[in-house]
Design an enzyme around this catalytic site. Sequence first.
Site, PDB file in Angstrom:
ATOM      1  N   MET A  37       0.841  -1.193   0.000  1.00  0.00           N
ATOM      2  CA  MET A  37       0.000   0.000   0.000  1.00  0.00           C
ATOM      3  C   MET A  37       0.885   1.255   0.000  1.00  0.00           C
ATOM      4  O   MET A  37       0.432   2.335   0.378  1.00  0.00           O
ATOM      5  CB  MET A  37      -0.936  -0.004   1.211  1.00  0.00           C
ATOM      6  CG  MET A  37      -1.896  -1.206   1.177  1.00  0.00           C
ATOM      7  SD  MET A  37      -3.367  -1.005   2.178  1.00  0.00           S
ATOM      8  CE  MET A  37      -2.671  -0.862   3.796  1.00  0.00           C
ATOM      9  N   ALA A  39       4.025   3.994   0.944  1.00  0.00           N
ATOM     10  CA  ALA A  39       4.728   4.494   2.148  1.00  0.00           C
ATOM     11  C   ALA A  39       5.820   3.484   2.506  1.00  0.00           C
ATOM     12  O   ALA A  39       5.917   3.012   3.634  1.00  0.00           O
ATOM     13  CB  ALA A  39       3.761   4.722   3.311  1.00  0.00           C
ATOM     14  N   GLY A  43      11.230  -2.773   5.343  1.00  0.00           N
ATOM     15  CA  GLY A  43      10.528  -4.062   5.316  1.00  0.00           C
ATOM     16  C   GLY A  43      10.049  -4.372   3.896  1.00  0.00           C
ATOM     17  O   GLY A  43      10.297  -5.456   3.358  1.00  0.00           O
ATOM     18  N   HIS A  44       9.365  -3.396   3.282  1.00  0.00           N
ATOM     19  CA  HIS A  44       8.894  -3.596   1.907  1.00  0.00           C
ATOM     20  C   HIS A  44      10.077  -3.849   0.961  1.00  0.00           C
ATOM     21  O   HIS A  44      10.009  -4.703   0.080  1.00  0.00           O
ATOM     22  CB  HIS A  44       8.150  -2.350   1.408  1.00  0.00           C
ATOM     23  CG  HIS A  44       6.917  -1.998   2.166  1.00  0.00           C
ATOM     24  ND1 HIS A  44       6.818  -0.850   2.944  1.00  0.00           N
ATOM     25  CD2 HIS A  44       5.712  -2.615   2.263  1.00  0.00           C
ATOM     26  CE1 HIS A  44       5.617  -0.787   3.478  1.00  0.00           C
ATOM     27  NE2 HIS A  44       4.922  -1.838   3.092  1.00  0.00           N
ATOM     28  N   SER A 192       6.902  -0.456  10.150  1.00  0.00           N
ATOM     29  CA  SER A 192       5.517  -0.340   9.693  1.00  0.00           C
ATOM     30  C   SER A 192       5.275   1.067   9.184  1.00  0.00           C
ATOM     31  O   SER A 192       5.798   2.027   9.756  1.00  0.00           O
ATOM     32  CB  SER A 192       4.561  -0.635  10.854  1.00  0.00           C
ATOM     33  OG  SER A 192       3.251  -0.219  10.528  1.00  0.00           O
ATOM     34  N   ARG A 194       2.717   2.590   9.618  1.00  0.00           N
ATOM     35  CA  ARG A 194       1.937   3.262  10.671  1.00  0.00           C
ATOM     36  C   ARG A 194       2.822   3.777  11.812  1.00  0.00           C
ATOM     37  O   ARG A 194       2.344   4.548  12.641  1.00  0.00           O
ATOM     38  CB  ARG A 194       0.849   2.332  11.203  1.00  0.00           C
ATOM     39  CG  ARG A 194      -0.260   2.108  10.191  1.00  0.00           C
ATOM     40  CD  ARG A 194      -1.411   1.296  10.747  1.00  0.00           C
ATOM     41  NE  ARG A 194      -2.566   1.336   9.866  1.00  0.00           N
ATOM     42  CZ  ARG A 194      -2.957   0.332   9.073  1.00  0.00           C
ATOM     43  NH1 ARG A 194      -2.290  -0.797   9.050  1.00  0.00           N
ATOM     44  NH2 ARG A 194      -4.020   0.460   8.307  1.00  0.00           N
TER      45      ARG A 194
HETATM   46  P1  PAJ Z   1       1.379  -3.109   3.430  1.00  0.00           P
HETATM   47  O1  PAJ Z   1       0.997  -2.873   4.845  1.00  0.00           O
HETATM   48  O2  PAJ Z   1       1.908  -1.974   2.613  1.00  0.00           O
HETATM   49  O3  PAJ Z   1       2.421  -4.277   3.408  1.00  0.00           O
HETATM   50  C1  PAJ Z   1       2.881  -4.801   2.182  1.00  0.00           C
HETATM   51  C2  PAJ Z   1       3.705  -6.036   2.469  1.00  0.00           C
HETATM   52  O4  PAJ Z   1       4.875  -5.650   3.220  1.00  0.00           O
HETATM   53  C3  PAJ Z   1       2.971  -7.077   3.315  1.00  0.00           C
HETATM   54  O5  PAJ Z   1       3.235  -8.380   2.819  1.00  0.00           O
HETATM   55  C4  PAJ Z   1       3.566  -6.857   4.702  1.00  0.00           C
HETATM   56  O6  PAJ Z   1       3.504  -8.007   5.530  1.00  0.00           O
HETATM   57  C5  PAJ Z   1       4.994  -6.510   4.325  1.00  0.00           C
HETATM   58  N1  PAJ Z   1       5.669  -5.817   5.442  1.00  0.00           N
HETATM   59  C6  PAJ Z   1       5.254  -4.703   6.085  1.00  0.00           C
HETATM   60  N2  PAJ Z   1       6.099  -4.408   7.093  1.00  0.00           N
HETATM   61  C7  PAJ Z   1       7.074  -5.357   7.085  1.00  0.00           C
HETATM   62  C8  PAJ Z   1       8.228  -5.622   7.877  1.00  0.00           C
HETATM   63  N3  PAJ Z   1       8.561  -4.836   8.907  1.00  0.00           N
HETATM   64  N4  PAJ Z   1       8.982  -6.692   7.579  1.00  0.00           N
HETATM   65  C9  PAJ Z   1       8.654  -7.529   6.545  1.00  0.00           C
HETATM   66  N5  PAJ Z   1       7.568  -7.329   5.750  1.00  0.00           N
HETATM   67  C10 PAJ Z   1       6.790  -6.265   6.008  1.00  0.00           C
HETATM   68  O7  PAJ Z   1      -0.163  -5.643   3.748  1.00  0.00           O
HETATM   69  C11 PAJ Z   1      -0.598  -4.798   2.961  1.00  0.00           C
HETATM   70  O8  PAJ Z   1       0.098  -3.687   2.613  1.00  0.00           O
HETATM   71  C12 PAJ Z   1      -1.946  -4.958   2.266  1.00  0.00           C
HETATM   72  O9  PAJ Z   1      -2.834  -5.627   3.108  1.00  0.00           O
HETATM   73  C13 PAJ Z   1      -1.855  -5.665   0.888  1.00  0.00           C
HETATM   74  C14 PAJ Z   1      -1.316  -7.091   1.014  1.00  0.00           C
HETATM   75  C15 PAJ Z   1      -0.970  -4.856  -0.075  1.00  0.00           C
HETATM   76  C16 PAJ Z   1      -3.271  -5.761   0.265  1.00  0.00           C
HETATM   77  O10 PAJ Z   1      -3.835  -4.516   0.118  1.00  0.00           O
END
Ligand code: PAJ
Length: 291
Positions: A37, A39, A43-44, A192, A194
Amino acid sequence: MARAPSTPKITRTLKDLRRHIARYRKAGETVALVPTMGALHDGHLTLVRTAKQKAQRAVVSIFVNPTQFAPNEDLARYPRDEAGDLAKLATVGADLVWAPSPDEMYGANFATRIEVEGAARGLEGAFRPHHFAGVATVCCKLFSQATPDVAIFGEKDYQQLCVIRQMVRDLNLPLAIHGVATVREKDGLARSSRNAYLSADERAAAPTLSVAIRTVAVQVADGTKQAAAIKAATKALERAGFGPIDYIAVADAETLDRWDPKSGRPGRVLVAARLGTTRLIDNVPVPRRKA
Ligand code: PAJ
């Protein structure tokens, strides 16, 4: 030979996305999808690095999916920074960004919903009743739009990963799902989007969340009763300023039912709690002990 990193191409229409994917397929290339999503944080980016290891082309979707937010949730204030996201994606070699508008994604008469049961029912599902239907539906659409060989998800949203695996199994969707361990700050706080909502004081208190569930994980692995471990963790979180605490649970790592320590199956400790106005979630594995 590896291509030099450059700003990924961005596509906003399904027609254009399909054209790019067809070009990859014609060249015999495999495709990994990373749904996000936006931002974006480290992690992403770790998911995108993994995507590049799993396939020749990494496609990243950026779509703040309205159907997974309840009316009282943070859809309107969810952080958005497309230019920043593209710059970050250039550093990890993403090939293509799929960033449809809500209209392009759902159109006028959209009327289908994928409701996953089992793993989607408790925990987040109990506190956010329509959340996983929104997630499953949009992910199913993303899979049929981008037709990846593999999609990469983070363990940070552990229940989401279980729900997606269940859907892919149940509907025989022709792709693999790959989970990636949670990327954390030095002090243990899970990365995150958030976290940007936290005040300085809240940010200082936030690492207590991962400390609390790690403690529960070690205790239940060593034979402490789950209720006692959860009670102590709840108190620690309350002392650090968290509240309300939606749940701390010790769950079977696959079904997310209550974990039976005698089952020999892997366990997972999951938490959701509010810190000020920000709702944080986290989870860790129960360490395996030799019998
Ligand atoms: P979002 O919160 O943007 O997260 C996208 C992906 O990044 C997810 O698979 C989430 O588990 C992963 N992610 C986020 N923070 C992480 C971290 N600290 N370490 C490893 N992976 C991390 O999750 C979503 O978006 C939505 O629900 C989505 C799957 C895109 C559907 O709309």
